[in-house]
Design an enzyme around this catalytic site. Sequence first.
Site, PDB file in Angstrom:
ATOM      1  N   HIS A  47       0.815  -1.221   0.000  1.00  0.00           N
ATOM      2  CA  HIS A  47       0.000   0.000   0.000  1.00  0.00           C
ATOM      3  C   HIS A  47       0.844   1.265   0.000  1.00  0.00           C
ATOM      4  CE1 HIS A  47      -3.599  -2.300   0.518  1.00  0.00           C
ATOM      5  NE2 HIS A  47      -3.306  -2.710   1.743  1.00  0.00           N
ATOM      6  N   ASP A  83      -2.776 -10.926  -1.965  1.00  0.00           N
ATOM      7  CA  ASP A  83      -3.322 -10.331  -0.746  1.00  0.00           C
ATOM      8  C   ASP A  83      -4.794  -9.988  -0.977  1.00  0.00           C
ATOM      9  OD1 ASP A  83      -3.909  -7.929   1.149  1.00  0.00           O
ATOM     10  OD2 ASP A  83      -1.946  -8.605   1.840  1.00  0.00           O
ATOM     11  N   HIS A  85      -6.340  -7.437  -0.118  1.00  0.00           N
ATOM     12  CA  HIS A  85      -6.480  -6.011  -0.429  1.00  0.00           C
ATOM     13  C   HIS A  85      -5.701  -5.673  -1.703  1.00  0.00           C
ATOM     14  CE1 HIS A  85      -6.768  -6.387   4.035  1.00  0.00           C
ATOM     15  NE2 HIS A  85      -7.843  -5.650   3.809  1.00  0.00           N
ATOM     16  N   ASP A 166      -4.037 -12.750   4.228  1.00  0.00           N
ATOM     17  CA  ASP A 166      -5.353 -12.317   4.670  1.00  0.00           C
ATOM     18  C   ASP A 166      -6.424 -12.704   3.653  1.00  0.00           C
ATOM     19  OD1 ASP A 166      -4.364 -10.542   2.813  1.00  0.00           O
ATOM     20  OD2 ASP A 166      -4.498  -8.778   4.096  1.00  0.00           O
TER      21      ASP A 166
END
Length: 224
Positions: A47, A83, A85, A166
């Site tokens: 990110h 991931d 996200h 995740d």
Amino acid sequence: MLDPDTFMSPASFEAAQAGAGAALDAVRHALATGTHTFAAIRPPGHHALRETAMGFCFLGNVVIAAREAQALGCGNVLIVDWDVHHGNGTQALIDQDASIRFVSMHQWPHYPGTGAATERGVGNVFNIPLPPGLPPGEYVNELTRGIDQALVAWRPGAILISAGYDSMRGDPLGGFTLEPGHYAELVERLRTRVPEVPIVGLLEGGYAPERLALGVLATLEALV
């Protein structure tokens, strides 16, 4: 506090530098030996933007690693992000560079709100936004489809995985349903499609520690 999710302690930047250094070492080892490697990094990185920390991330580890691979002679680099996200930082750092292709499978809609399929960069971005709760085989097949699209008439000299766990069933920050064996299956599919190309896994998210460990172990066993 840098943003609502990202805090710094006095040792945070040292830890972030150590994580990026581990990513560099993993790439150097993989390219020098022709073997696959994995760096168990914290904090994660996908990110992080060029000038801004975000979402637990301080430095864009996978892009730093990709640039090192290119400095060592890899013309093209493929980044695969599983991931839960979207790797918005990774995308922002490479979306104008056709020598790096980025394939991201992520939950949609979900944090950070980026990663629509229409976001294509210069044709080098392959986003796969998916809803939570699908059968795990659908996630595996959809990510494989994105990888196959990225590899059409294009061959990387190295493959980097933003390996976030995740996306596993039961993680408190996601709604995907993958089990440890599905990560091994994805690695095997990568190895089949691009044999003899070094693969480097870099740890991203994963917030159920025991499940995280099982996912990492399955990935390592598939890389051997």
